[in-house]
Design a protein around this motif. Sequence first.
Motif, short mmCIF file in Angstrom:
data_model
loop_
_atom_site.label_atom_id
_atom_site.label_comp_id
_atom_site.label_asym_id
_atom_site.label_seq_id
_atom_site.Cartn_x
_atom_site.Cartn_y
_atom_site.Cartn_z
N GLY A 90 7.56 11.78 -0.66
CA GLY A 90 7.04 11.11 0.53
C GLY A 90 5.64 10.57 0.35
N LEU A 91 4.93 10.99 -0.68
CA LEU A 91 3.61 10.44 -0.94
C LEU A 91 3.78 8.99 -1.42
CD1 LEU A 91 0.91 11.97 -0.63
CD2 LEU A 91 0.78 12.07 -3.12
N PRO A 92 2.93 8.07 -0.96
CA PRO A 92 3.16 6.64 -1.23
C PRO A 92 2.68 6.20 -2.61
CG PRO A 92 1.21 6.90 0.13
CD PRO A 92 1.80 8.28 -0.03
N PHE A 93 3.40 6.57 -3.65
CA PHE A 93 3.01 6.17 -4.99
C PHE A 93 3.22 4.66 -5.19
CE2 PHE A 93 3.55 10.67 -5.53
CZ PHE A 93 2.62 11.02 -6.50
N PRO A 94 2.23 3.97 -5.73
CA PRO A 94 2.44 2.55 -6.05
C PRO A 94 3.57 2.39 -7.07
CG PRO A 94 0.11 3.13 -6.15
CD PRO A 94 0.86 4.42 -6.04
N GLU A 95 4.20 1.24 -7.05
CA GLU A 95 5.31 0.99 -7.97
C GLU A 95 4.86 1.19 -9.41
OE1 GLU A 95 8.55 -2.55 -9.02
OE2 GLU A 95 7.04 -2.84 -7.44
N GLY A 96 5.69 1.89 -10.18
CA GLY A 96 5.40 2.13 -11.59
C GLY A 96 4.54 3.36 -11.84
N THR A 97 4.19 4.10 -10.80
CA THR A 97 3.38 5.30 -10.99
C THR A 97 4.11 6.51 -10.41
OG1 THR A 97 2.16 5.24 -8.88
CG2 THR A 97 1.32 3.89 -10.68
N ARG A 120 -6.97 8.01 -8.92
CA ARG A 120 -6.28 7.31 -9.99
C ARG A 120 -4.77 7.49 -9.80
NH1 ARG A 120 -10.86 6.04 -10.81
NH2 ARG A 120 -11.98 5.80 -12.78
N TRP A 121 -4.03 6.42 -10.01
CA TRP A 121 -2.57 6.48 -10.01
C TRP A 121 -2.11 6.10 -11.41
CZ3 TRP A 121 -0.50 7.83 -5.26
CH2 TRP A 121 -1.31 7.60 -4.13
N ARG A 122 -1.17 6.81 -11.97
CA ARG A 122 -0.67 6.47 -13.31
C ARG A 122 0.79 6.87 -13.42
NH1 ARG A 122 -3.73 7.38 -17.27
NH2 ARG A 122 -5.64 8.14 -16.30
N GLY A 123 1.42 6.38 -14.49
CA GLY A 123 2.81 6.70 -14.75
C GLY A 123 2.94 7.68 -15.89
N THR A 124 3.83 8.64 -15.73
CA THR A 124 4.04 9.62 -16.79
C THR A 124 4.53 8.96 -18.07
OG1 THR A 124 4.65 11.24 -15.10
CG2 THR A 124 5.20 11.77 -17.37
N GLY A 218 -9.20 -4.74 7.71
CA GLY A 218 -9.83 -4.32 8.95
C GLY A 218 -9.04 -3.33 9.77
N GLU A 219 -7.82 -2.97 9.32
CA GLU A 219 -7.00 -2.02 10.05
C GLU A 219 -7.36 -0.58 9.67
OE1 GLU A 219 -4.74 -2.79 12.40
OE2 GLU A 219 -5.34 -4.90 12.17
N ARG A 220 -7.06 0.34 10.58
CA ARG A 220 -7.36 1.74 10.29
C ARG A 220 -6.51 2.24 9.14
NH1 ARG A 220 -7.22 6.93 14.43
NH2 ARG A 220 -5.06 7.15 13.74
N MET A 221 -7.14 2.98 8.22
CA MET A 221 -6.42 3.55 7.08
C MET A 221 -5.61 4.77 7.53
SD MET A 221 -9.23 3.30 4.03
CE MET A 221 -9.17 1.89 2.92
N GLU A 222 -4.70 5.21 6.65
CA GLU A 222 -3.91 6.39 6.94
C GLU A 222 -4.39 7.56 6.07
OE1 GLU A 222 0.18 6.56 4.89
OE2 GLU A 222 -0.16 4.40 5.16
N HIS A 223 -4.19 8.76 6.60
CA HIS A 223 -4.62 9.96 5.88
C HIS A 223 -3.69 10.20 4.69
CE1 HIS A 223 -4.52 14.52 5.49
NE2 HIS A 223 -5.74 14.18 5.11
N LEU A 224 -4.30 10.33 3.52
CA LEU A 224 -3.54 10.60 2.30
C LEU A 224 -3.55 12.08 1.96
CD1 LEU A 224 -2.07 9.59 -0.30
CD2 LEU A 224 -4.35 9.43 -1.35
N LEU A 225 -4.74 12.68 1.91
CA LEU A 225 -4.82 14.09 1.55
C LEU A 225 -6.15 14.68 2.03
CD1 LEU A 225 -6.83 14.62 -1.19
CD2 LEU A 225 -5.00 13.30 -2.24
N THR A 226 -6.14 15.99 2.16
CA THR A 226 -7.33 16.76 2.52
C THR A 226 -7.61 17.78 1.43
OG1 THR A 226 -7.17 16.57 4.93
CG2 THR A 226 -8.19 18.56 4.08
N VAL A 227 -8.87 17.86 1.01
CA VAL A 227 -9.33 18.96 0.16
C VAL A 227 -10.24 19.82 1.02
CG1 VAL A 227 -10.54 19.64 -1.94
CG2 VAL A 227 -9.18 17.53 -1.91
N ARG A 283 -1.92 0.96 2.88
CA ARG A 283 -0.73 0.52 2.17
C ARG A 283 -0.42 -0.96 2.43
NH1 ARG A 283 4.07 4.95 2.65
NH2 ARG A 283 3.09 5.70 4.55
N ARG A 284 -1.14 -1.56 3.35
CA ARG A 284 -0.88 -2.97 3.67
C ARG A 284 -1.47 -3.90 2.64
NH1 ARG A 284 -2.03 -0.31 8.48
NH2 ARG A 284 -4.22 -0.44 7.92
#
Length: 297
Positions: A90-97, A120-124, A218-227, A283-284
């Motif tokens: 369910g986490l929004p990984f970009p295509e190819g990662t 950073r987003w990467r592919g295995t 200019g739109e509100r971002m969405e919450h990805l993660l909390t540390v 994500r937009r």
Amino acid sequence: MIRTTPPRPVDVETLFPEVAAYRKEAIRLHPRAGRPGVLDSSVGGPLLWPAGEPWPHCDDDHPETGRAPDGPGPRPMVPVLQLFASDVPGLPFPEGTDVLQLLWCPFDHKPHYTPRPELRWRGTVASAGDMAVAPWVEDAVDEYVPEPCLVHPERIVEYPCHDLPEDLHDGLAERFDRLRRDTGWSYQYHLSVAPGIKTGGHPGWTQDPDWPDCAECGERMEHLLTVDSAEFDGESWRSWLPAEDTPRTGTVRDLPYEERGRIQRAPGLMLGDMGGVYLFLCRRCPGMPYDYRADCS
């Protein structure tokens, strides 16, 4: 070992059907001390980082009144979090990662006086060959460098507290108070937003919400993660402490300090005074730009 959050002590949507429209799924990561490898989801573990790829450094100016480096010059960023898509569906990984990595500079940064994170987003599949070893940052703030932990992802449901529309929160305040008087359960601490390190769901603000808007659209971002600094605090443990960590006798507060710390603060982080760092993305827009916020109690 799995970690299981107990069911909410009351039926939230039956008592407060008005909040049902705001429910979100989150994944509590439940970090616990371990020996993660580069192919593990982890907090503070080694990253899947090819040896030929430059390691990120921070050359920002650090505030003189905060916890700053001992001298001038760039400092390497430290690994904070690595998540594989298979562990956090369910986490929004970009295509190819299929790997999300979070690093940050282990010193204070304005305006929040907390570490400055980078994603950073990467592919295995694209990561092969020798892996880099994170450089040692000798003068790093200890509480900003997480101890190596394996994670035990668990999907849960959350309801907002500070992020409820103001008129709705005000309209429910008397019923929230009545529940606390009658049962001892607090909507804020026991029923709404899970504490700890997590993905998705609602930010666990300790102060007023401070949502960033995307600099591009200019739109509100969405919450990805909390540390977060801790898995629970002196109040929230009553409903958010995993069943597997519940002592056979007494409560978690009765445990010796070090034993309780292995459950409550396994990574050893302390962000401000029991605060948190929150990552947001859009994500937009191409490239999924991100931003962060931080607060403390």
